[in-house]
Scaffold this motif. Structure first.
Motif, PDB file in Angstrom:
ATOM      1  N   ASP A   1       0.735  -1.261   0.068  1.00  0.00           N
ATOM      2  CA  ASP A   1      -0.052  -0.207  -0.143  1.00  0.00           C
ATOM      3  C   ASP A   1       0.921   1.265   0.207  1.00  0.00           C
ATOM      4  O   ASP A   1       0.497   2.346  -0.922  1.00  0.00           O
ATOM      5  N   GLU A   2       2.047   1.258   0.819  1.00  0.00           N
ATOM      6  CA  GLU A   2       2.975   2.348   0.911  1.00  0.00           C
ATOM      7  C   GLU A   2       3.604   2.644  -0.616  1.00  0.00           C
ATOM      8  O   GLU A   2       3.693   3.692  -0.902  1.00  0.00           O
ATOM      9  N   LEU A   3       4.127   1.494  -1.066  1.00  0.00           N
ATOM     10  CA  LEU A   3       4.441   1.552  -2.516  1.00  0.00           C
ATOM     11  C   LEU A   3       3.470   2.167  -3.356  1.00  0.00           C
ATOM     12  O   LEU A   3       3.738   3.123  -4.251  1.00  0.00           O
ATOM     13  N   ILE A   4       2.274   1.874  -3.527  1.00  0.00           N
ATOM     14  CA  ILE A   4       1.219   2.383  -4.468  1.00  0.00           C
ATOM     15  C   ILE A   4       1.253   3.804  -4.172  1.00  0.00           C
ATOM     16  O   ILE A   4       0.920   4.742  -5.063  1.00  0.00           O
ATOM     17  N   GLN A   5       0.878   4.415  -2.839  1.00  0.00           N
ATOM     18  CA  GLN A   5       0.719   5.723  -2.202  1.00  0.00           C
ATOM     19  C   GLN A   5       2.144   6.559  -2.919  1.00  0.00           C
ATOM     20  O   GLN A   5       2.030   7.639  -3.556  1.00  0.00           O
ATOM     21  N   PHE A   6       3.194   6.149  -2.458  1.00  0.00           N
ATOM     22  CA  PHE A   6       4.509   6.681  -3.190  1.00  0.00           C
ATOM     23  C   PHE A   6       4.335   6.808  -4.552  1.00  0.00           C
ATOM     24  O   PHE A   6       4.682   8.076  -5.017  1.00  0.00           O
ATOM     25  N   LEU A   7       4.323   6.014  -5.435  1.00  0.00           N
ATOM     26  CA  LEU A   7       4.032   6.058  -6.988  1.00  0.00           C
ATOM     27  C   LEU A   7       2.924   7.125  -7.405  1.00  0.00           C
ATOM     28  O   LEU A   7       3.424   7.902  -8.321  1.00  0.00           O
ATOM     29  N   ALA A   8       1.939   6.932  -6.614  1.00  0.00           N
ATOM     30  CA  ALA A   8       1.008   7.865  -7.108  1.00  0.00           C
ATOM     31  C   ALA A   8       1.302   9.379  -6.847  1.00  0.00           C
ATOM     32  O   ALA A   8       0.939  10.176  -7.552  1.00  0.00           O
ATOM     33  N   ARG A   9       1.790   9.428  -5.668  1.00  0.00           N
ATOM     34  CA  ARG A   9       2.154  10.877  -5.233  1.00  0.00           C
ATOM     35  C   ARG A   9       3.347  11.298  -6.298  1.00  0.00           C
ATOM     36  O   ARG A   9       3.338  12.526  -6.744  1.00  0.00           O
ATOM     37  N   ARG A  10       4.269  10.597  -6.464  1.00  0.00           N
ATOM     38  CA  ARG A  10       5.610  10.988  -7.234  1.00  0.00           C
ATOM     39  C   ARG A  10       5.130  11.268  -8.603  1.00  0.00           C
ATOM     40  O   ARG A  10       5.499  12.034  -9.160  1.00  0.00           O
ATOM     41  N   LEU A  11       4.155  10.510  -9.005  1.00  0.00           N
ATOM     42  CA  LEU A  11       3.645  10.655 -10.541  1.00  0.00           C
ATOM     43  C   LEU A  11       2.456  11.698 -10.565  1.00  0.00           C
ATOM     44  O   LEU A  11       1.922  11.950 -11.616  1.00  0.00           O
ATOM     45  N   SER A  12       1.792  11.968  -9.516  1.00  0.00           N
ATOM     46  CA  SER A  12       0.675  13.033  -9.230  1.00  0.00           C
ATOM     47  C   SER A  12      -0.413  12.323 -10.041  1.00  0.00           C
ATOM     48  O   SER A  12      -1.089  12.845 -11.076  1.00  0.00           O
ATOM     49  N   ILE A  13      -0.654  10.941  -9.866  1.00  0.00           N
ATOM     50  CA  ILE A  13      -1.806  10.504 -10.373  1.00  0.00           C
ATOM     51  C   ILE A  13      -2.654   9.576  -9.532  1.00  0.00           C
ATOM     52  O   ILE A  13      -2.126   9.466  -8.423  1.00  0.00           O
ATOM     53  N   PRO A  14      -3.902   9.361  -9.664  1.00  0.00           N
ATOM     54  CA  PRO A  14      -4.968   8.891  -8.632  1.00  0.00           C
ATOM     55  C   PRO A  14      -4.252   7.242  -8.356  1.00  0.00           C
ATOM     56  O   PRO A  14      -3.588   6.619  -8.766  1.00  0.00           O
ATOM     57  N   VAL A  15      -4.499   6.916  -6.820  1.00  0.00           N
ATOM     58  CA  VAL A  15      -3.901   5.826  -6.591  1.00  0.00           C
ATOM     59  C   VAL A  15      -4.676   4.713  -7.222  1.00  0.00           C
ATOM     60  O   VAL A  15      -3.800   3.554  -7.501  1.00  0.00           O
ATOM     61  N   ALA A  16      -5.872   4.699  -7.778  1.00  0.00           N
ATOM     62  CA  ALA A  16      -6.354   3.712  -8.496  1.00  0.00           C
ATOM     63  C   ALA A  16      -5.536   3.387  -9.942  1.00  0.00           C
ATOM     64  O   ALA A  16      -5.965   2.386 -10.256  1.00  0.00           O
ATOM     65  N   SER A  17      -4.900   4.434 -10.324  1.00  0.00           N
ATOM     66  CA  SER A  17      -3.975   3.986 -11.686  1.00  0.00           C
ATOM     67  C   SER A  17      -2.700   3.166 -11.431  1.00  0.00           C
ATOM     68  O   SER A  17      -2.042   2.940 -12.298  1.00  0.00           O
ATOM     69  N   VAL A  18      -2.500   2.818 -10.032  1.00  0.00           N
ATOM     70  CA  VAL A  18      -1.350   1.906  -9.744  1.00  0.00           C
ATOM     71  C   VAL A  18      -1.704   0.500  -9.417  1.00  0.00           C
ATOM     72  O   VAL A  18      -2.776   0.647  -8.322  1.00  0.00           O
ATOM     73  N   GLN A  19      -1.337  -0.275 -10.065  1.00  0.00           N
ATOM     74  CA  GLN A  19      -1.644  -1.710  -9.606  1.00  0.00           C
ATOM     75  C   GLN A  19      -0.362  -2.544  -9.185  1.00  0.00           C
ATOM     76  O   GLN A  19       0.459  -2.366 -10.171  1.00  0.00           O
ATOM     77  N   ILE A  20      -0.088  -3.424  -8.392  1.00  0.00           N
ATOM     78  CA  ILE A  20       0.987  -4.419  -8.375  1.00  0.00           C
ATOM     79  C   ILE A  20       0.442  -5.654  -9.095  1.00  0.00           C
ATOM     80  O   ILE A  20      -0.599  -6.174  -8.707  1.00  0.00           O
ATOM     81  N   LYS A  21       1.157  -5.709 -10.221  1.00  0.00           N
ATOM     82  CA  LYS A  21       0.772  -6.781 -11.259  1.00  0.00           C
ATOM     83  C   LYS A  21       1.294  -8.066 -10.648  1.00  0.00           C
ATOM     84  O   LYS A  21       0.703  -9.342 -10.912  1.00  0.00           O
ATOM     85  N   SER A  22       2.534  -8.244 -10.178  1.00  0.00           N
ATOM     86  CA  SER A  22       3.315  -9.554  -9.338  1.00  0.00           C
ATOM     87  C   SER A  22       4.120  -9.307  -8.564  1.00  0.00           C
ATOM     88  O   SER A  22       4.555  -8.165  -8.457  1.00  0.00           O
ATOM     89  N   GLY A  23       4.427  -9.976  -7.696  1.00  0.00           N
ATOM     90  CA  GLY A  23       5.324 -10.102  -6.492  1.00  0.00           C
ATOM     91  C   GLY A  23       4.999  -9.270  -5.432  1.00  0.00           C
ATOM     92  O   GLY A  23       5.574  -8.830  -4.743  1.00  0.00           O
ATOM     93  N   ALA A  24       3.589  -9.245  -5.075  1.00  0.00           N
ATOM     94  CA  ALA A  24       2.983  -8.663  -4.023  1.00  0.00           C
ATOM     95  C   ALA A  24       3.538  -9.323  -2.617  1.00  0.00           C
ATOM     96  O   ALA A  24       3.668  -8.434  -1.661  1.00  0.00           O
TER      97      ALA A  24
END
Length: 61
Positions: free
Chosen positions: A6-29
């Motif tokens: 969840d923190e990784l998803i939040q970090f990427l969304a913040r860094r890229l200025s995109i909605p959290v819903a636009s970031v998904q972990i596809k493998s390796g969770a």
């Protein structure tokens, strides 16, 4: 660990200025190495933002 993912998803969304819903972990969770899908962004854009510290053309404060 779900909290780390969840923190990784939040970090990427913040860094890229995109909605959290636009970031998904596809493998390796469940592991250290992950494959991430960022909807609406190219790999080149994502890498450029992560390397430079920029957010969609803005300098990170």
């Amino acid at each position: 660990d779900g909290a780390a993912n969840d923190e990784l998803i939040q970090f990427l969304a913040r860094r890229l200025s995109i909605p959290v819903a636009s970031v998904q972990i596809k493998s390796g969770a469940g592991g250290r190495h992950k494959r991430v899908l960022v909807k609406g962004a190219t790999a080149e854009f994502v890498m450029a933002c992560l390397v430079s510290g920029q957010q969609k053309g803005r300098v990170k404060p």
